[in-house]
Scaffold this motif. Structure first.
Motif, PDB file in Angstrom:
ATOM      1  N   TYR A  28       0.990  -1.092  -0.121  1.00  0.00           N
ATOM      2  CA  TYR A  28      -0.012   0.009   0.032  1.00  0.00           C
ATOM      3  C   TYR A  28       0.830   1.264   0.014  1.00  0.00           C
ATOM      4  CZ  TYR A  28      -3.705  -3.089   1.665  1.00  0.00           C
ATOM      5  OH  TYR A  28      -4.682  -4.072   1.727  1.00  0.00           O
ATOM      6  N   ALA A  30       0.446   4.464   1.070  1.00  0.00           N
ATOM      7  CA  ALA A  30       0.064   5.481   2.249  1.00  0.00           C
ATOM      8  C   ALA A  30      -0.650   4.976   3.352  1.00  0.00           C
ATOM      9  CB  ALA A  30      -0.432   6.806   1.717  1.00  0.00           C
ATOM     10  N   PHE A  31      -0.643   5.273   4.512  1.00  0.00           N
ATOM     11  CA  PHE A  31      -1.502   5.176   5.624  1.00  0.00           C
ATOM     12  C   PHE A  31      -2.583   5.727   5.260  1.00  0.00           C
ATOM     13  CE2 PHE A  31       2.449   3.860   7.969  1.00  0.00           C
ATOM     14  CZ  PHE A  31       1.881   2.712   8.274  1.00  0.00           C
ATOM     15  N   ARG A  32      -3.750   5.052   5.930  1.00  0.00           N
ATOM     16  CA  ARG A  32      -5.106   5.763   5.907  1.00  0.00           C
ATOM     17  C   ARG A  32      -5.344   6.419   7.172  1.00  0.00           C
ATOM     18  NH1 ARG A  32      -8.561   1.525   2.753  1.00  0.00           N
ATOM     19  NH2 ARG A  32      -9.002   0.510   4.615  1.00  0.00           N
ATOM     20  N   GLN A  35      -4.084   5.907  11.042  1.00  0.00           N
ATOM     21  CA  GLN A  35      -3.226   4.580  11.077  1.00  0.00           C
ATOM     22  C   GLN A  35      -2.035   4.894  11.598  1.00  0.00           C
ATOM     23  OE1 GLN A  35      -3.731   2.728   7.206  1.00  0.00           O
ATOM     24  NE2 GLN A  35      -4.799   1.075   8.186  1.00  0.00           N
ATOM     25  N   THR A  54     -15.650  -0.368  10.884  1.00  0.00           N
ATOM     26  CA  THR A  54     -15.340  -1.675  10.150  1.00  0.00           C
ATOM     27  C   THR A  54     -14.940  -1.015   8.804  1.00  0.00           C
ATOM     28  OG1 THR A  54     -17.216  -2.630  11.019  1.00  0.00           O
ATOM     29  CG2 THR A  54     -16.479  -3.678   9.152  1.00  0.00           C
ATOM     30  N   GLY A  55     -13.898  -1.776   8.512  1.00  0.00           N
ATOM     31  CA  GLY A  55     -13.320  -1.651   7.194  1.00  0.00           C
ATOM     32  C   GLY A  55     -12.176  -0.477   7.025  1.00  0.00           C
ATOM     33  N   ALA A  56     -12.181   0.155   8.373  1.00  0.00           N
ATOM     34  CA  ALA A  56     -10.988   1.270   8.263  1.00  0.00           C
ATOM     35  C   ALA A  56      -9.638   0.945   8.210  1.00  0.00           C
ATOM     36  CB  ALA A  56     -11.277   2.164   9.504  1.00  0.00           C
ATOM     37  N   GLY A  57      -9.279  -0.510   8.677  1.00  0.00           N
ATOM     38  CA  GLY A  57      -8.063  -0.992   8.622  1.00  0.00           C
ATOM     39  C   GLY A  57      -7.391  -0.820  10.027  1.00  0.00           C
ATOM     40  N   LYS A  58      -8.249  -1.627  10.941  1.00  0.00           N
ATOM     41  CA  LYS A  58      -7.454  -1.634  12.158  1.00  0.00           C
ATOM     42  C   LYS A  58      -6.316  -2.569  12.508  1.00  0.00           C
ATOM     43  CE  LYS A  58     -11.698  -2.097  14.084  1.00  0.00           C
ATOM     44  NZ  LYS A  58     -12.486  -1.524  12.717  1.00  0.00           N
ATOM     45  N   SER A  59      -6.450  -3.678  11.328  1.00  0.00           N
ATOM     46  CA  SER A  59      -5.537  -4.692  11.552  1.00  0.00           C
ATOM     47  C   SER A  59      -4.077  -4.313  11.449  1.00  0.00           C
ATOM     48  CB  SER A  59      -5.718  -5.921  10.575  1.00  0.00           C
ATOM     49  OG  SER A  59      -6.963  -6.053  10.705  1.00  0.00           O
ATOM     50  N   LEU A  60      -3.776  -3.414  10.454  1.00  0.00           N
ATOM     51  CA  LEU A  60      -2.486  -2.878  10.136  1.00  0.00           C
ATOM     52  C   LEU A  60      -1.939  -2.194  11.531  1.00  0.00           C
ATOM     53  CD1 LEU A  60      -2.352  -1.237   6.586  1.00  0.00           C
ATOM     54  CD2 LEU A  60      -1.664  -3.489   7.468  1.00  0.00           C
ATOM     55  N   ASP A 306     -15.027 -10.093   5.026  1.00  0.00           N
ATOM     56  CA  ASP A 306     -14.563  -8.909   4.215  1.00  0.00           C
ATOM     57  C   ASP A 306     -14.774  -9.251   2.720  1.00  0.00           C
ATOM     58  OD1 ASP A 306     -13.330  -6.717   3.301  1.00  0.00           O
ATOM     59  OD2 ASP A 306     -11.485  -7.222   3.718  1.00  0.00           O
ATOM     60  N   ARG A 334     -18.299  -1.923   1.818  1.00  0.00           N
ATOM     61  CA  ARG A 334     -17.110  -1.710   2.367  1.00  0.00           C
ATOM     62  C   ARG A 334     -16.110  -0.917   1.084  1.00  0.00           C
ATOM     63  NH1 ARG A 334     -15.584  -5.952   6.924  1.00  0.00           N
ATOM     64  NH2 ARG A 334     -13.547  -5.031   6.608  1.00  0.00           N
TER      65      ARG A 334
HETATM   66  P1  ADP Z   1     -10.966  -3.493  10.071  1.00  0.00           P
HETATM   67  O1  ADP Z   1     -10.564  -4.466  10.907  1.00  0.00           O
HETATM   68  O2  ADP Z   1     -11.031  -2.005  10.506  1.00  0.00           O
HETATM   69  O3  ADP Z   1     -12.517  -3.729   9.832  1.00  0.00           O
HETATM   70  P2  ADP Z   1      -9.051  -4.319   8.138  1.00  0.00           P
HETATM   71  O4  ADP Z   1      -7.832  -4.205   8.986  1.00  0.00           O
HETATM   72  O5  ADP Z   1     -10.018  -5.562   8.098  1.00  0.00           O
HETATM   73  O6  ADP Z   1     -10.372  -3.421   8.844  1.00  0.00           O
HETATM   74  O7  ADP Z   1      -9.018  -3.634   7.003  1.00  0.00           O
HETATM   75  C1  ADP Z   1      -9.952  -3.501   5.770  1.00  0.00           C
HETATM   76  C2  ADP Z   1      -9.101  -3.553   4.280  1.00  0.00           C
HETATM   77  O8  ADP Z   1      -8.614  -2.412   4.397  1.00  0.00           O
HETATM   78  C3  ADP Z   1      -8.400  -4.668   4.274  1.00  0.00           C
HETATM   79  O9  ADP Z   1      -8.569  -5.241   3.166  1.00  0.00           O
HETATM   80  C4  ADP Z   1      -6.871  -3.925   4.403  1.00  0.00           C
HETATM   81  O10 ADP Z   1      -5.709  -4.514   3.766  1.00  0.00           O
HETATM   82  C5  ADP Z   1      -7.316  -2.813   3.635  1.00  0.00           C
HETATM   83  N1  ADP Z   1      -6.427  -1.493   4.182  1.00  0.00           N
HETATM   84  C6  ADP Z   1      -6.163  -1.138   5.447  1.00  0.00           C
HETATM   85  N2  ADP Z   1      -5.177  -0.294   5.565  1.00  0.00           N
HETATM   86  C7  ADP Z   1      -5.061   0.320   4.144  1.00  0.00           C
HETATM   87  C8  ADP Z   1      -4.298   1.349   3.574  1.00  0.00           C
HETATM   88  N3  ADP Z   1      -3.524   2.218   4.469  1.00  0.00           N
HETATM   89  N4  ADP Z   1      -4.227   1.399   2.374  1.00  0.00           N
HETATM   90  C9  ADP Z   1      -4.984   0.551   1.715  1.00  0.00           C
HETATM   91  N5  ADP Z   1      -5.689  -0.463   2.304  1.00  0.00           N
HETATM   92  C10 ADP Z   1      -5.657  -0.817   3.400  1.00  0.00           C
END
Ligand code: ADP
Ligand code: MG
Length: 566
Positions: A28, A30-32, A35, A54-60, A306, A334
């Motif tokens: 990727y 850039a960070f969103r 993050q 949801t979908g914001a990208g918490k796992s990263l 997802d 999403r």
């Molecule tokens: P959450 O746990 O917040 O619901 P996820 O961690 O599952 O969300 O992330 C949702 C999707 O967004 C995943 O497919 C992830 O790879 C993608 N994602 C997360 N951070 C970024 C980023 N900075 N740029 C692009 N895609 C991202």
């Protein structure tokens, strides 16, 4: 902590820097949102509470610090399926990760333990009941731990929609692993749950990161249930060939609805926890991989799923709470493209849910919480204002202006001063001894002479027929709105009888104005499909009948008197 940072600066250029990991490992650019701030807080040893939708990208937010920092990141996750998906995805990216849970064979388990003790793992997913145990402390003795991440952290709170007692144990991690950064992550962020998470997990000193919970691409619609199947079919007809989810409360209803939809030409599959595992998994797989399927499911379906292009989510029954509604509807769109969520609900839902709470055998404290949650949800169903605003307000977030794309915005709900009607409705409850449900009370107000109204002598009362100026359907809605406003409650011990709440007193005293939504265009028409003429006809203001009000005055006075006694 200082050591980690110095190590980071000593590391080969870019190798352990969060942004380069994002680019190199995840691909990727850039960070969103925030993050980057979360990652940098945790990389430098701080605790974090992450409240992103949801979908914001918490796992990263926890994976990247776990990769950056020395040692293994321990991730607490509530579902084996979730762990499996994440571990698979990480392995694909070349990140050494594993999961410890009850699904492992003896050999697999030993292999994970070995990798852990050798310091080979960047991430280890564990079940909540395992993380804060002496056994786990034993297993991690001498192992460098980079961080603890508690995913789906709302599970620690009864205020959340998915309380899991095992999560409570995680409060001990602070003591068991002093100095190890801890993170709590969730997409649930109403103020109650948020405070509960922080307190229960001892995260008072953590930095709290929030991002807007608004899902601007989701259009909300809530309709009064009338002919549920026809209403659903009409809603689905707007989404032909698209993927979506229809939530039902019971397993039986899932099966019936899926079967019926197929007879109507909708390609529907069922999903609930009581189904044969192979069938259920196959249905889930088909839904995830194919397009244009309608998955009819209980709430057993969804957490961690997802699928980006879910175009609609429909609720045939009232969800468990506003949080649950937000989570379940949040599975739509999403990918950021326009999506519609729709719910049909009626008084029967409210009664059924209330009964489940009251007869559930839970402690009084929990019952109170559950009732408050139900009322919060009802308030959103019955709001005359913008749904998006109401939902976001529940999460403590202000939304500037009306959203313009929910049903109440597209077809503004007019309100009417219902103070007089409220007094009649409340008087009907009071005069009949707080022993009857809305159905009977409406009969009394409408002056329906039937076996029950005659048997109980209600035909002799001044309230009998006092509400003929308003249609029966409007009275039903008045009672729902009185419930939503906390002016009456349902007594399940008394078979769903409506009782007056102390707040009703101010209405009788005319200290409080009651605004009601005008009846929505009904007869199974969705707000979008209703004809303006029908809407107009139904919206006609109830004309106050002064004669009846004179008659009622005595009643009112008596009630006001009795209610003002402290
Ligand atoms: P959450 O746990 O917040 O619901 P996820 O961690 O599952 O969300 O992330 C949702 C999707 O967004 C995943 O497919 C992830 O790879 C993608 N994602 C997360 N951070 C970024 C980023 N900075 N740029 C692009 N895609 C991202
Ligand atoms: Mg997640």
């Amino acid at each position: 902590m200082t050591r980690d940072i110095s190590e980071q600066t000593r590391a080969p250029a870019g190798a352990r820097d969060p942004l380069s990991i994002l680019k190199r490992v995840y691909g990727y650019p850039a960070f969103r949102g925030s993050q980057a701030e979360v990652v940098s807080t945790v990389v430098s040893g701080g605790d974090a509470v992450v409240l992103f939708p949801t979908g914001a990208g918490k796992s990263l937010c926890y994976q990247i610090p776990a990769i950056c920092r020395e040692g293994v990141g321990i991730v607490v996750s509530p579902l084996i399926a979730l762990m499996r998906d994440q571990v698979e995805a990480l392995k694909q990216l070349g990140v050494p990760a594993a999961a410890l849970n009850s699904s492992l064979s003896g050999d697999e388990y030993s292999a994970v333990r070995r990798a852990l003790s050798r310091g080979e793992l960047d991430l280890l997913y564990v079940a909540p009941e395992r993380a804060a145990t002496p056994g786990f402390a034993d297993m991690t003795r001498g192992v460098k731990i980079a961080l603890f991440a508690i995913d789906e952290a709302h599970c620690v709170s009864q205020w959340g929609h998915d309380f899991r007692p095992e999560y409570r144990e995680l409060g001990k991690l602070a003591e068991l692993y002093p100095g190890v950064p801890r993170m709590a992550l969730t997409a649930t962020a109403d103020p109650h749950t948020r405070e509960d998470i922080i307190e229960r997990l001892g995260l008072e000193k953590a930095e709290v990161f929030t991002s807007s919970f608004d899902r601007p691409n989701i259009a909300y619609e809530i309709v009064e249930r009338d002919q549920p199947r026809q209403q659903l079919l009409r809603f689905l007809s707007r989404h032909e060939g698209e993927s979506g989810i229809v939530y039902c409360l019971s397993r039986a209803k899932v099966e019936d609805t899926a079967e019926w939809l197929n007879t109507q030409g909708v390609n529907a599959l069922g999903y609930h926890a009581g189904m044969d595992r192979a069938v259920r998994d196959a249905n889930q797989d088909a839904f995830l991989k194919e397009e244009g399927l309608c998955l009819v499911a209980t709430v057993a379906f969804g957490m961690g799923i997802d699928k980006p292009n879910v175009r609609y989510v429909a609720h045939l029954d009232l969800p468990g709470s506003v949080e649950a509604y937000y989570q379940e509807t949040g599975r739509a769109g999403r990918d950021g493209l326009p999506s519609e969520v729709w719910m049909a609900y009626g008084m029967a839902d409210v009664i059924q849910r209330g009964r489940m709470i009251d007869e559930g055998g839970a402690a009084d404290e929990i019952k109170r919480v559950e009732r408050a949650k139900l009322n919060a949800l009802l308030a959103i169903c019955e709001t005359p204002g913008c749904r998006r605003q109401a939902i976001l307000a529940h999460f403590g977030e202000a939304h500037a202006g009306h959203c313009g794309n929910c049903d109440t915005c597209l077809k503004p709900v007019e309100t009417w001063d219902g103070t007089e009607a409220a007094i009649k409705a409340l008087a009907a409850i009071y005069r009949t001894g707080e022993r009857f449900g809305a159905g009977h009370l409406v009969d009394v107000l409408m002056g329906v002479e039937n076996e029950r109204t005659l048997r109980f002598g209600h035909t002799e009362m001044p309230v009998f027929g006092a509400g003929k100026d308003i249609p029966a359907k409007t009275w039903q809605s008045v009672y729902r709105q009185l419930l939503a406003a906390g002016l009456v409650r349902i007594d399940h011990a008394a078979f769903g009888a409506l009782k007056l709440e102390p707040e009703a007193r101010s209405v009788f005293k005319r200290e409080r104005q009651v605004l009601f939504r005008k009846d929505r265009p009904g007869k199974g028409k969705s707000a979008r499909g209703a004809s303006p003429a029908a809407a107009k006809a139904r919206a006609a203001l109830p004309e106050a009948d002064m004669g009846l009000f004179e008659e009622l005055r005595a009643t009112r006075m008596a009630i006001a008197k009795s209610l003002s006694v402290p």
